[in-house]
Design a protein around this motif. Structure first.
Motif, PDB file in Angstrom:
ATOM      1  N   ARG A 296       0.816  -1.212   0.000  1.00  0.00           N
ATOM      2  CA  ARG A 296       0.000   0.000   0.000  1.00  0.00           C
ATOM      3  C   ARG A 296       0.855   1.270   0.000  1.00  0.00           C
ATOM      4  NH1 ARG A 296      -1.548  -3.303   3.799  1.00  0.00           N
ATOM      5  NH2 ARG A 296      -0.778  -1.974   5.488  1.00  0.00           N
ATOM      6  N   LEU A 297       2.127   1.145   0.391  1.00  0.00           N
ATOM      7  CA  LEU A 297       2.956   2.324   0.602  1.00  0.00           C
ATOM      8  C   LEU A 297       4.030   2.527  -0.455  1.00  0.00           C
ATOM      9  CD1 LEU A 297       3.438   1.964   4.468  1.00  0.00           C
ATOM     10  CD2 LEU A 297       1.698   3.279   3.240  1.00  0.00           C
ATOM     11  N   VAL A 298       4.215   1.573  -1.364  1.00  0.00           N
ATOM     12  CA  VAL A 298       5.236   1.666  -2.405  1.00  0.00           C
ATOM     13  C   VAL A 298       4.576   1.389  -3.749  1.00  0.00           C
ATOM     14  CG1 VAL A 298       7.443   0.783  -3.252  1.00  0.00           C
ATOM     15  CG2 VAL A 298       7.035   0.959  -0.791  1.00  0.00           C
ATOM     16  N   ASP A 299       4.842   2.238  -4.737  1.00  0.00           N
ATOM     17  CA  ASP A 299       4.173   2.143  -6.029  1.00  0.00           C
ATOM     18  C   ASP A 299       4.914   1.298  -7.048  1.00  0.00           C
ATOM     19  OD1 ASP A 299       1.883   4.123  -5.658  1.00  0.00           O
ATOM     20  OD2 ASP A 299       3.604   5.362  -5.131  1.00  0.00           O
ATOM     21  N   ALA A 300       6.252   1.363  -7.036  1.00  0.00           N
ATOM     22  CA  ALA A 300       7.028   0.698  -8.079  1.00  0.00           C
ATOM     23  C   ALA A 300       8.422   0.410  -7.557  1.00  0.00           C
ATOM     24  CB  ALA A 300       7.106   1.569  -9.336  1.00  0.00           C
ATOM     25  N   ALA A 301       9.130  -0.459  -8.260  1.00  0.00           N
ATOM     26  CA  ALA A 301      10.495  -0.796  -7.882  1.00  0.00           C
ATOM     27  C   ALA A 301      11.360  -0.902  -9.127  1.00  0.00           C
ATOM     28  CB  ALA A 301      10.538  -2.115  -7.103  1.00  0.00           C
ATOM     29  N   VAL A 302      12.605  -0.489  -9.002  1.00  0.00           N
ATOM     30  CA  VAL A 302      13.596  -0.653 -10.055  1.00  0.00           C
ATOM     31  C   VAL A 302      14.279  -1.998  -9.835  1.00  0.00           C
ATOM     32  CG1 VAL A 302      15.674   0.260 -11.149  1.00  0.00           C
ATOM     33  CG2 VAL A 302      13.963   1.839 -10.177  1.00  0.00           C
ATOM     34  N   VAL A 303      14.130  -2.901 -10.804  1.00  0.00           N
ATOM     35  CA  VAL A 303      14.753  -4.222 -10.720  1.00  0.00           C
ATOM     36  C   VAL A 303      16.110  -4.139 -11.411  1.00  0.00           C
ATOM     37  CG1 VAL A 303      14.524  -6.674 -11.253  1.00  0.00           C
ATOM     38  CG2 VAL A 303      12.494  -5.313 -10.708  1.00  0.00           C
ATOM     39  N   LEU A 304      17.142  -4.557 -10.694  1.00  0.00           N
ATOM     40  CA  LEU A 304      18.507  -4.344 -11.145  1.00  0.00           C
ATOM     41  C   LEU A 304      19.087  -5.563 -11.846  1.00  0.00           C
ATOM     42  CD1 LEU A 304      19.806  -2.663  -7.872  1.00  0.00           C
ATOM     43  CD2 LEU A 304      19.031  -1.508  -9.950  1.00  0.00           C
ATOM     44  N   ALA A 305      19.612  -5.344 -13.040  1.00  0.00           N
ATOM     45  CA  ALA A 305      20.474  -6.345 -13.661  1.00  0.00           C
ATOM     46  C   ALA A 305      21.809  -6.337 -12.913  1.00  0.00           C
ATOM     47  CB  ALA A 305      20.678  -6.017 -15.131  1.00  0.00           C
ATOM     48  N   LEU A 306      22.650  -7.324 -13.185  1.00  0.00           N
ATOM     49  CA  LEU A 306      23.974  -7.350 -12.567  1.00  0.00           C
ATOM     50  C   LEU A 306      24.973  -7.950 -13.541  1.00  0.00           C
ATOM     51  CD1 LEU A 306      25.531  -6.658  -9.987  1.00  0.00           C
ATOM     52  CD2 LEU A 306      25.234  -9.040  -9.276  1.00  0.00           C
ATOM     53  N   ASP A 307      25.833  -7.083 -14.065  1.00  0.00           N
ATOM     54  CA  ASP A 307      26.883  -7.546 -14.958  1.00  0.00           C
ATOM     55  C   ASP A 307      27.958  -8.252 -14.132  1.00  0.00           C
ATOM     56  OD1 ASP A 307      28.182  -7.977 -17.341  1.00  0.00           O
ATOM     57  OD2 ASP A 307      28.546  -5.863 -17.798  1.00  0.00           O
ATOM     58  N   GLY A 308      28.858  -8.949 -14.812  1.00  0.00           N
ATOM     59  CA  GLY A 308      29.875  -9.710 -14.112  1.00  0.00           C
ATOM     60  C   GLY A 308      31.243  -9.060 -14.153  1.00  0.00           C
ATOM     61  N   VAL A 309      32.236  -9.853 -13.783  1.00  0.00           N
ATOM     62  CA  VAL A 309      33.624  -9.425 -13.859  1.00  0.00           C
ATOM     63  C   VAL A 309      34.059  -9.488 -15.327  1.00  0.00           C
ATOM     64  CG1 VAL A 309      35.996  -9.941 -13.131  1.00  0.00           C
ATOM     65  CG2 VAL A 309      34.066 -10.299 -11.533  1.00  0.00           C
ATOM     66  N   VAL A 310      34.871  -8.531 -15.740  1.00  0.00           N
ATOM     67  CA  VAL A 310      35.357  -8.476 -17.119  1.00  0.00           C
ATOM     68  C   VAL A 310      36.867  -8.693 -17.129  1.00  0.00           C
ATOM     69  CG1 VAL A 310      35.735  -6.910 -19.079  1.00  0.00           C
ATOM     70  CG2 VAL A 310      33.487  -7.051 -17.999  1.00  0.00           C
ATOM     71  N   GLY A 311      37.315  -9.534 -18.033  1.00  0.00           N
ATOM     72  CA  GLY A 311      38.728  -9.843 -18.141  1.00  0.00           C
ATOM     73  C   GLY A 311      39.497  -8.831 -18.960  1.00  0.00           C
ATOM     74  N   PRO A 312      40.820  -9.027 -19.097  1.00  0.00           N
ATOM     75  CA  PRO A 312      41.655  -8.106 -19.868  1.00  0.00           C
ATOM     76  C   PRO A 312      41.247  -7.982 -21.336  1.00  0.00           C
ATOM     77  CG  PRO A 312      43.004  -9.580 -18.532  1.00  0.00           C
ATOM     78  CD  PRO A 312      41.614 -10.103 -18.465  1.00  0.00           C
ATOM     79  N   ASP A 313      40.522  -8.995 -21.842  1.00  0.00           N
ATOM     80  CA  ASP A 313      40.083  -8.953 -23.241  1.00  0.00           C
ATOM     81  C   ASP A 313      38.792  -8.176 -23.429  1.00  0.00           C
ATOM     82  OD1 ASP A 313      38.401 -10.695 -21.943  1.00  0.00           O
ATOM     83  OD2 ASP A 313      38.559 -12.305 -23.434  1.00  0.00           O
ATOM     84  N   GLY A 314      38.247  -7.619 -22.336  1.00  0.00           N
ATOM     85  CA  GLY A 314      37.022  -6.834 -22.439  1.00  0.00           C
ATOM     86  C   GLY A 314      35.760  -7.669 -22.519  1.00  0.00           C
ATOM     87  N   ALA A 315      35.874  -8.972 -22.226  1.00  0.00           N
ATOM     88  CA  ALA A 315      34.722  -9.872 -22.268  1.00  0.00           C
ATOM     89  C   ALA A 315      34.422 -10.399 -20.869  1.00  0.00           C
ATOM     90  CB  ALA A 315      34.997 -11.037 -23.224  1.00  0.00           C
ATOM     91  N   LEU A 316      33.207 -10.920 -20.698  1.00  0.00           N
ATOM     92  CA  LEU A 316      32.780 -11.463 -19.418  1.00  0.00           C
ATOM     93  C   LEU A 316      33.700 -12.598 -18.978  1.00  0.00           C
ATOM     94  CD1 LEU A 316      30.518 -11.495 -17.205  1.00  0.00           C
ATOM     95  CD2 LEU A 316      29.398 -13.266 -18.578  1.00  0.00           C
TER      96      LEU A 316
END
Length: 366
Positions: free
Chosen positions: A90-110
């Motif tokens: 009753r007291l909260v209208d909406a929520a921002v649901v967060l994605a979560l990226d991972g660690v990235v290596g020296p090659d710029g990839a996950l």
């Protein structure tokens, strides 16, 4: 010609009527997590180490799902359950649901081997559009080779902010290589929600990356930064991180702090320290850190001697986790404006259909 007094009265009555007709400002939780095991083609994953850890079943229970539920119905079930439980609030209208990226290596990839939880933007963007009370919070590791392209794509998908967890994603907010990312964030008008303080929800963490002093670079670049958890725990050289945050709040008008997870038993010292600084209340925004507010880490009984018995009983009787969180934080002393400021900082309004949406939705990103 109308007399000046009559004209003034007419203007006042018109303004009062408009104010009465305007909908109340929305209450938006800007810090709500999602997760998944990859069921239903979500692209999510949880590392083997974390799945073996005691934390994993606790998190699932707090979301109101089991691993078996996810296997049968897919990871989208978790976001649906979030929406259903929030709809009952009753007291909260909406929520921002967060994605979560991972660690990235020296090659710029996950780097999957060093990533404990991965929740892709595409999954969260797609699923949140199905529910009128959920909004998309993107997560992009700025060390990705295509970080700027991902940022533009997230903006087109309707992201209302970008979330970093530097301690776990191994992002150094003070790294000068990130300046192009910061400048694009500023151009897009997307706030950066950054974990500050210690991180204990994962099996490993680099705590020095949670030092709020590292936020000065994006702040100088004009990014709107939200320090998650108000740096409630942790210290450097014996000085609490939170004291550093207080100095930065006085220095940078584009810095805010969210009140998420501050009622956890391990953050009470930071909570009380913040409550003793009412001059900072105008810089606070509302967040919960859901699902952690629905775990044994949070109980109004931890504050039995800080709130009145009537308020304590009302919180104890409240079945909805969002309403319970709002009632407890109000009873502890956070003013009402804290709970509506998230929408203001994120540029959110009530649409004609009642849905909470970004101002100027549908316009091309700047």
């Amino acid at each position: 010609m109308r007399p000046p007094l009559a004209a003034a009265c007419g203007l006042w009555l018109a303004a009062a009527a408009a104010a009465a007709a305007a909908p109340p400002p929305p209450v938006v939780d800007l810090h709500c997590h999602a997760a998944g095991i990859g069921a239903g083609g979500s692209g999510c994953f949880v590392s083997a180490a974390l799945r073996r850890n005691w934390r994993f079943p606790v998190f699932l229970r707090a979301f109101g799902v089991t691993e078996g539920d996810l296997r049968r119905e897919g990871d989208a079930l978790l976001i649906r359950r979030l929406s259903e439980r929030l709809a009952a609030a009753r007291l909260v209208d909406a929520a921002v649901v967060l994605a979560l990226d991972g660690v990235v290596g020296p090659d710029g990839a996950l780097d999957r081997e060093r990533t404990e939880i991965y929740v892709p933007n595409a999954f969260v963007a797609r699923e949140t559009t199905r529910f009128p009370n959920l909004l998309f919070g993107a997560s992009i590791n700025p060390y990705r080779a295509d970080a700027l392209e991902r940022l533009d794509r997230a903006a087109r998908q309707g992201a209302v902010l970008v979330k970093w967890l530097p301690d776990v994603q191994l992002i150094d907010p003070a790294d000068p290589r990130l300046v192009p990312f910061y400048r694009r964030l500023r151009e897009l008008g997307l706030p950066l929600l950054v974990h500050t303080g210690l991180e204990r929800s994962f099996t490993r963490s680099r705590d020095d990356l949670g030092d709020p002093a590292r936020l000065e670079l994006p702040l100088r670049e004009g990014v709107t930064v939200i320090a998650a958890h108000a740096a409630a725990n942790g210290a450097r050289g014996g000085r609490p991180y939170q004291e550093t945050l207080f100095v930065l709040l006085a220095r940078y008008p584009n810095l805010y702090a969210d009140v998420s997870s501050l009622t956890q038993v391990n953050k009470r010292a930071g909570l009380f320290r913040l409550l003793r600084r009412p001059e900072l209340f105008p810089r606070l925004v509302y967040g919960t850190d859901m699902p952690l507010i629905a775990t044994p880490l949070v109980s109004p009984l931890f504050f039995a001697f800080r709130v009145g018995w009537r308020d304590l009983w009302a919180v104890l009787r409240e079945p909805n986790p969002w309403d319970r969180d709002v009632r407890l934080k109000r009873a502890l002393g956070f003013p009402g404006a804290v709970f509506t400021r998230s929408a203001e900082v994120l540029g959110l309004v009530r649409g004609a259909d009642g849905r909470i949406e970004k101002k100027g939705r549908g316009e091309a990103p700047r």
